[in-house]
Motif scaffolding. Structure first.
Motif, PDB file in Angstrom:
ATOM      1  N   ASP A   2       0.820  -1.218   0.000  1.00 46.53           N
ATOM      2  CA  ASP A   2       0.000   0.000   0.000  1.00 46.53           C
ATOM      3  C   ASP A   2       0.851   1.265   0.000  1.00 46.53           C
ATOM      4  OD1 ASP A   2      -2.509   1.168  -0.075  1.00 46.53           O
ATOM      5  OD2 ASP A   2      -2.621   1.384   2.099  1.00 46.53           O
ATOM      6  N   SER A   3       2.188   1.085  -0.098  1.00 49.07           N
ATOM      7  CA  SER A   3       3.072   2.254  -0.078  1.00 49.07           C
ATOM      8  C   SER A   3       2.882   3.126  -1.309  1.00 49.07           C
ATOM      9  CB  SER A   3       4.526   1.802   0.043  1.00 49.07           C
ATOM     10  OG  SER A   3       4.876   0.991  -1.066  1.00 49.07           O
ATOM     11  N   SER A   4       2.427   2.531  -2.430  1.00 51.41           N
ATOM     12  CA  SER A   4       2.213   3.333  -3.647  1.00 51.41           C
ATOM     13  C   SER A   4       1.106   4.365  -3.423  1.00 51.41           C
ATOM     14  CB  SER A   4       1.870   2.428  -4.824  1.00 51.41           C
ATOM     15  OG  SER A   4       0.703   1.681  -4.551  1.00 51.41           O
ATOM     16  N   ARG A   5       0.117   4.002  -2.648  1.00 44.99           N
ATOM     17  CA  ARG A   5      -0.945   4.970  -2.334  1.00 44.99           C
ATOM     18  C   ARG A   5      -0.387   6.130  -1.536  1.00 44.99           C
ATOM     19  NH1 ARG A   5      -2.363   6.124   2.668  1.00 44.99           N
ATOM     20  NH2 ARG A   5      -2.501   3.901   3.161  1.00 44.99           N
ATOM     21  N   SER A   6       0.458   5.846  -0.541  1.00 43.67           N
ATOM     22  CA  SER A   6       1.075   6.915   0.238  1.00 43.67           C
ATOM     23  C   SER A   6       1.978   7.768  -0.634  1.00 43.67           C
ATOM     24  CB  SER A   6       1.873   6.313   1.398  1.00 43.67           C
ATOM     25  OG  SER A   6       2.438   7.317   2.205  1.00 43.67           O
ATOM     26  N   PHE A   7       2.657   7.126  -1.628  1.00 45.50           N
ATOM     27  CA  PHE A   7       3.514   7.871  -2.547  1.00 45.50           C
ATOM     28  C   PHE A   7       2.680   8.839  -3.391  1.00 45.50           C
ATOM     29  CE2 PHE A   7       5.417   8.077  -6.856  1.00 45.50           C
ATOM     30  CZ  PHE A   7       6.562   8.777  -6.550  1.00 45.50           C
ATOM     31  N   GLU A   8       1.533   8.360  -3.886  1.00 44.61           N
ATOM     32  CA  GLU A   8       0.661   9.217  -4.693  1.00 44.61           C
ATOM     33  C   GLU A   8       0.126  10.377  -3.846  1.00 44.61           C
ATOM     34  OE1 GLU A   8      -0.953  10.674  -8.008  1.00 44.61           O
ATOM     35  OE2 GLU A   8       0.343   8.906  -7.895  1.00 44.61           O
ATOM     36  N   GLU A   9      -0.180  10.121  -2.622  1.00 43.67           N
ATOM     37  CA  GLU A   9      -0.649  11.189  -1.731  1.00 43.67           C
ATOM     38  C   GLU A   9       0.459  12.197  -1.472  1.00 43.67           C
ATOM     39  OE1 GLU A   9      -3.868   8.441   0.736  1.00 43.67           O
ATOM     40  OE2 GLU A   9      -1.918   8.919   1.606  1.00 43.67           O
ATOM     41  N   ALA A  10       1.692  11.710  -1.307  1.00 48.57           N
ATOM     42  CA  ALA A  10       2.805  12.635  -1.120  1.00 48.57           C
ATOM     43  C   ALA A  10       2.998  13.511  -2.356  1.00 48.57           C
ATOM     44  CB  ALA A  10       4.081  11.853  -0.814  1.00 48.57           C
ATOM     45  N   ARG A  11       2.789  12.941  -3.528  1.00 42.08           N
ATOM     46  CA  ARG A  11       2.894  13.716  -4.766  1.00 42.08           C
ATOM     47  C   ARG A  11       1.838  14.839  -4.790  1.00 42.08           C
ATOM     48  NH1 ARG A  11       5.038  12.026  -9.643  1.00 42.08           N
ATOM     49  NH2 ARG A  11       4.866   9.840  -9.044  1.00 42.08           N
ATOM     50  N   GLN A  12       0.595  14.449  -4.385  1.00 42.42           N
ATOM     51  CA  GLN A  12      -0.467  15.459  -4.346  1.00 42.42           C
ATOM     52  C   GLN A  12      -0.148  16.542  -3.315  1.00 42.42           C
ATOM     53  OE1 GLN A  12      -4.388  13.720  -3.934  1.00 42.42           O
ATOM     54  NE2 GLN A  12      -3.803  11.962  -5.254  1.00 42.42           N
ATOM     55  N   ALA A  13       0.381  16.118  -2.160  1.00 40.24           N
ATOM     56  CA  ALA A  13       0.738  17.101  -1.131  1.00 40.24           C
ATOM     57  C   ALA A  13       1.846  18.024  -1.621  1.00 40.24           C
ATOM     58  CB  ALA A  13       1.159  16.384   0.140  1.00 40.24           C
ATOM     59  N   LEU A  14       2.802  17.481  -2.420  1.00 40.50           N
ATOM     60  CA  LEU A  14       3.878  18.308  -2.960  1.00 40.50           C
ATOM     61  C   LEU A  14       3.335  19.356  -3.931  1.00 40.50           C
ATOM     62  CD1 LEU A  14       6.983  18.677  -2.933  1.00 40.50           C
ATOM     63  CD2 LEU A  14       7.082  17.151  -4.928  1.00 40.50           C
ATOM     64  N   ASP A  15       2.382  18.906  -4.754  1.00 36.79           N
ATOM     65  CA  ASP A  15       1.759  19.865  -5.669  1.00 36.79           C
ATOM     66  C   ASP A  15       1.027  20.957  -4.888  1.00 36.79           C
ATOM     67  OD1 ASP A  15       2.711  18.406  -7.778  1.00 36.79           O
ATOM     68  OD2 ASP A  15       0.852  17.261  -8.054  1.00 36.79           O
ATOM     69  N   TYR A  16       0.412  20.567  -3.804  1.00 33.86           N
ATOM     70  CA  TYR A  16      -0.329  21.528  -2.988  1.00 33.86           C
ATOM     71  C   TYR A  16       0.608  22.492  -2.274  1.00 33.86           C
ATOM     72  CZ  TYR A  16      -3.644  23.309   0.487  1.00 33.86           C
ATOM     73  OH  TYR A  16      -4.413  24.118   1.280  1.00 33.86           O
ATOM     74  N   SER A  17       1.880  22.060  -2.043  1.00 35.60           N
ATOM     75  CA  SER A  17       2.806  22.875  -1.253  1.00 35.60           C
ATOM     76  C   SER A  17       3.212  24.159  -1.965  1.00 35.60           C
ATOM     77  CB  SER A  17       4.067  22.064  -0.928  1.00 35.60           C
ATOM     78  OG  SER A  17       4.790  21.796  -2.122  1.00 35.60           O
ATOM     79  N   VAL A  18       2.967  24.242  -3.275  1.00 36.49           N
ATOM     80  CA  VAL A  18       3.323  25.470  -3.997  1.00 36.49           C
ATOM     81  C   VAL A  18       2.476  26.645  -3.532  1.00 36.49           C
ATOM     82  CG1 VAL A  18       4.111  24.189  -6.006  1.00 36.49           C
ATOM     83  CG2 VAL A  18       1.732  24.928  -5.890  1.00 36.49           C
ATOM     84  N   LEU A  19       1.336  26.315  -2.882  1.00 32.47           N
ATOM     85  CA  LEU A  19       0.468  27.381  -2.382  1.00 32.47           C
ATOM     86  C   LEU A  19       1.005  27.980  -1.094  1.00 32.47           C
ATOM     87  CD1 LEU A  19      -2.969  25.633  -2.994  1.00 32.47           C
ATOM     88  CD2 LEU A  19      -1.791  27.254  -4.501  1.00 32.47           C
ATOM     89  N   LEU A  20       2.013  27.317  -0.464  1.00 29.26           N
ATOM     90  CA  LEU A  20       2.562  27.829   0.789  1.00 29.26           C
ATOM     91  C   LEU A  20       3.615  28.890   0.505  1.00 29.26           C
ATOM     92  CD1 LEU A  20       2.986  24.423   2.632  1.00 29.26           C
ATOM     93  CD2 LEU A  20       1.049  26.017   2.755  1.00 29.26           C
ATOM     94  N   ASP A  21       3.806  29.750   1.468  1.00 31.23           N
ATOM     95  CA  ASP A  21       4.719  30.863   1.275  1.00 31.23           C
ATOM     96  C   ASP A  21       6.182  30.471   1.445  1.00 31.23           C
ATOM     97  OD1 ASP A  21       2.630  32.556   0.780  1.00 31.23           O
ATOM     98  OD2 ASP A  21       2.369  33.095   2.901  1.00 31.23           O
ATOM     99  N   GLU A  22       6.447  29.462   2.267  1.00 31.52           N
ATOM    100  CA  GLU A  22       7.842  29.087   2.533  1.00 31.52           C
ATOM    101  C   GLU A  22       7.976  27.573   2.583  1.00 31.52           C
ATOM    102  OE1 GLU A  22       8.907  30.668   6.287  1.00 31.52           O
ATOM    103  OE2 GLU A  22       7.269  29.688   7.373  1.00 31.52           O
ATOM    104  N   ALA A  23       9.221  27.165   2.478  1.00 30.98           N
ATOM    105  CA  ALA A  23       9.490  25.729   2.497  1.00 30.98           C
ATOM    106  C   ALA A  23       9.146  25.160   3.860  1.00 30.98           C
ATOM    107  CB  ALA A  23      10.957  25.482   2.175  1.00 30.98           C
ATOM    108  N   GLN A  24       8.410  24.032   3.866  1.00 35.11           N
ATOM    109  CA  GLN A  24       8.022  23.393   5.114  1.00 35.11           C
ATOM    110  C   GLN A  24       7.666  21.944   4.841  1.00 35.11           C
ATOM    111  OE1 GLN A  24       4.538  25.437   6.534  1.00 35.11           O
ATOM    112  NE2 GLN A  24       3.234  24.708   4.876  1.00 35.11           N
ATOM    113  N   THR A  25       7.328  21.217   5.926  1.00 35.34           N
ATOM    114  CA  THR A  25       6.870  19.836   5.788  1.00 35.34           C
ATOM    115  C   THR A  25       5.365  19.851   5.597  1.00 35.34           C
ATOM    116  OG1 THR A  25       8.650  19.032   7.189  1.00 35.34           O
ATOM    117  CG2 THR A  25       6.762  17.577   6.877  1.00 35.34           C
TER     118      THR A  25
END
Length: 770
Positions: free
Chosen positions: A516-539
């Motif tokens: 099931d790690s591929s699902r977590s990987f896909e979610e991390a990809r989506q979260a990375l795409d979403y991170s562009v909306l943040l002002d600074e680098a973070q987790t």
């Protein structure tokens, strides 16, 4: 056929020659022992005979010394000296003096058995004294006692008329008052120290039989012959041998007082000794065959035992050579068949095996070195495939993990994160690529050195991104999220201070199985795409971003994983995937009724796809499952929806498991049938079973153990012992014959197996049932 090949096998011959050589060692030892024993027997026999001869010599020397001493005493007798020195006129006799002298001399006959027959001749009176009386006329004595072949005049001249000093005459025939005998004559003139003329002569007649008795005592054990000769070589006495034979022997004179041994004509053993008293030579001749009789008996026993042992040893050597060479020949045959060699490329099988095994070991070492070099690449490729969801089942993932022991991945819970180095998007210069490569390497090293409960594996996605697989034990789940956050905070701080770089880290939701790690990987990809909306680098955690509810979650890779799990019957994996699917769609999303209907349609389509694959294409199976798929209806209750879909998935998995059980039962039946048909073959082994059923040996061993609870070898042993008990009860075969009939190479192995299985020996069992 195999036995015929082995007879001409160099390995068989080498073993046989080695065993025969080993067998010859005790044979040679036995032969040497026989030679030593024979020599000891010969030596002891000769020493015993020599000792008896020496004893006889000593006794005879004492007797002759006593005779000499008696003649000395006679010469010193006053009455006898008076008579010998008395002047005689005519026929005048001093009767009293003669009677008195005779009385004194007659008493000496009682002191030595050699003095039974003796007489003293007085020159002046011309009379002879004997123990029995006095002969006034010597002619009267001669008529009764005289030598055969010596007339009266010769007797008077040779015996009575000469001067004698301790003279011994050899054995001569003698007429003893009409009785024929042989005597040895001892002569001594009186007085004892007469040098020019004598006054009388003492004549002692020694019966040759008295001396012969001593010699015969020496010959009692081994028979043979003996003789005594004087200094001049004249025979004094003899037993069992003629004078002509004595002269033909030419026995050398031994040193005084010593005993010598001589072998004559390889048939007679001579023992000779010489007296220090009178110089007489004593000789005994013993037949070698009699002396060595005991040795011959030992030789017969030794050779009988040796030949018997040699025959049994050769049989044992043949059996051992066959037993030990057969496995080697089988291995050589397998090597030759597998390598395609028509003949041996070495002097012998050992060199052939050594060469091939060395080549295999070298090849294996080379492969291991190549694998070690390729291991990082294989681990990276495995990690990429795992994150992309390319594996069909969890079992496949575990199998590959077992082949990569250096990879730090726990088959438990975890997260997938994606790390991006900010500020390098769109930059592709060579210098920047090198800088990013160095940064990724340093960050990989830093991550692998951090974390106490976490196992971290990193793979590159592109020049500025890395995917990070984080796993941990289920017991550490409560602190895992905090530990992950702390690790990435330290990493971010380290990169900013050391390299002046800023990174963004996106983390998907946790998973509870590697599949099931591929699902977590896909979610991390989506979260990375979403991170562009943040002002600074973070987790950025996936659980913290806003979820879209305009579409359902059912990616193609998830569908394929669930279908693969169903097709192999992994029900726990199927349940986990389906529960994860429900959680994504109904816990983390707010789906509209249309989206729920579409999701239901996709799931129903998944079941139709399954019906097109084995083992669901069979008509009998499809008839039961297809109607259930057609009748599947969407329920507005989430729990009922879950039960209906999950129940159908369980039905599919049950069909697969039953099919597997039927196939397994058929395979077990096939293995058992083969064992029951070929149990009498002594060379039957797991390899031959695997060839017959067309499955690997390891799989057969594991499958048989799981299904029957015992090993293939133990089951085969029970079949053989069962057949043996029937033969012991219903046949007249011997135990050795039965052991061969039921497939044992030796009766000893059969007896041990029979007692191990039944608790009694074969012979005891036969006695009991009879």
């Amino acid at each position: 056929m195999l036995a015929l090949k082995l007879k001409h096998s160099r390995v068989f011959r080498s073993f046989l020659i080695s065993y025969v050589l080993i067998l010859l060692i005790p044979m040679l030892t036995g032969y040497i022992s026989y030679l030593v024993s024979s020599n000891i027997i010969k030596t002891s026999s000769l020493e015993a005979s020599a000792m008896l001869l020496s004893q006889s010599k000593d006794i005879l020397d004492r007797r002759m010394e006593e005779v000499e001493n008696i003649t000395r005493q006679l010469s010193m007798d006053q009455d006898l000296n008076y008579v010998m020195n008395e002047r005689v006129d005519g026929d005048h006799f001093n009767v009293y003096a003669i009677w008195k002298s005779w009385r004194n001399t007659a008493a000496y006959s009682l002191t030595n058995n050699f003095l039974e027959d003796f007489y003293i001749y007085l020159n002046n009176y011309n009379v002879i004294f004997t123990p029995s009386g006095v002969y006034v006329r010597p002619e009267d004595y001669y008529d009764l006692f005289h030598y055969e072949g010596m007339n009266r005049d010769q007797w008077k001249q040779e015996i009575l008329g000469k001067l004698h000093r301790r003279e011994v005459l050899p054995s001569q025939p003698f007429n003893n008052n009409g009785k024929k005998t042989n005597v040895i004559t001892y002569l001594q003139s009186l007085p004892f120290e007469s040098f020019q003329h004598s006054l009388g002569t003492a004549v002692i007649l020694i019966d040759e039989n008295e001396i012969a008795k001593m010699l015969e005592h020496t010959l009692t054990q081994y028979s043979g012959w003996a003789y005594i000769s004087d200094k001049e070589g004249r025979t004094i006495a003899r037993v069992g041998i003629e004078d002509a034979q004595i002269k033909a022997l030419h026995v050398p004179d031994p040193i005084d007082g010593r005993t010598t041994h001589t072998l004559v004509d390889d048939k007679t053993l001579l023992i000779s000794s010489k007296s220090t008293f009178n110089g007489w030579k004593y000789v005994i001749g013993l037949p070698k065959s009699n002396v060595m009789k005991q040795s011959v008996f030992i030789a017969q026993v030794t050779w009988t035992i040796t030949i018997t042992t040699l025959l049994f040893g050769i049989v044992a050597a043949l059996l051992l050579a066959y037993k030990n060479s057969a496995p080697i020949n089988r291995i050589v045959t397998i090597f030759r068949e597998q390598t395609g060699q028509a003949g041996y490329k070495a002097k012998n099988e050992y060199d052939f095996l050594q060469g091939n095994i060395s080549t295999l070991l070298a090849s294996q070492k080379s492969l291991e070195d190549e694998l070690k070099q390729q291991q990082p690449l294989l681990e990276d490729a495995f990690l990429k495939r795992l994150l992309r969801g390319e594996f069909e089942s969890l079992q496949e993932i575990r199998t590959l993990l077992d082949s990569m022991p250096n990879m730090k991945v726990k088959d438990a819970s975890g997260y997938v994160a994606i790390l991006r180095i900010n500020g390098y998007s769109g930059l592709v210069s060579q210098e920047i690529i090198h800088e990013l490569n160095a940064a990724r390497l340093l960050m990989k090293k830093f991550l692998q050195e951090l974390g106490s409960v976490l196992q971290i594996n990193v793979t590159d996605m592109d020049s500025e991104k890395m995917a990070i697989l984080i796993t941990y034990d289920e017991a550490d789940a409560s602190v895992a999220a905090e530990e992950i956050a702390a690790v990435f905070d330290r990493l971010r701080e380290h990169v900013r201070e050391e390299y002046r770089m800023h990174i963004t880290i996106a983390i998907g939701n946790g998973f509870h199985a590697l599949s099931d790690s591929s699902r977590s990987f896909e979610e991390a990809r989506q979260a990375l795409d979403y991170s562009v909306l943040l002002d600074e680098a973070q987790t950025c955690w996936y659980r913290c971003i806003i979820k879209e509810s305009s579409s359902y979650y059912y990616p193609i890779d998830l569908e394929l994983r669930m279908m693969n799990a169903v097709k192999i019957g992994e029900l726990p994996e199927v349940r986990r995937i389906f529960d994860g699917l429900l959680e994504q769609n109904f816990a983390e999303r707010q789906l509209s009724a249309d989206m729920v209907m579409q999701l239901f349609g996709e799931l129903k389509g998944t079941f139709h796809k399954l019906l097109q694959h084995n083992p669901f294409t069979d008509q009998a199976l499809a008839e039961g499952l297809k109607p259930r798929v057609e009748q599947l209806q969407l329920s507005m209750s989430l729990e009922r929806f879950r039960k209906e879909i999950l129940g159908l998935l369980e039905a599919f998995c049950s069909r697969v498991l039953r099919k597997k059980e039927d196939s397994t039962g058929e395979m077990i039946h096939k293995i058992v049938s083969f064992l029951e048909q070929h149990y009498s073959d002594a060379d039957l082994n797991l390899y031959r079973v695997s060839v017959a059923v067309e499955l690997p040996e390891k799989y057969i061993s594991q499958l048989f153990k799981e299904q029957t609870g015992e090993n293939v070898s133990d089951y085969l042993e029970k079949i053989r012992i069962k057949q043996a008990t029937d033969l012991l009860f219903n046949s007249e075969h011997t135990i050795d014959e039965i052991s061969q009939l039921v497939g044992y190479n030796s009766a000893h192995a059969f007896r041990r197996a029979f007692k191990r299985v039944s608790g009694v020996s074969p012979s005891s069992y036969r006695k009991t049932v009879n």
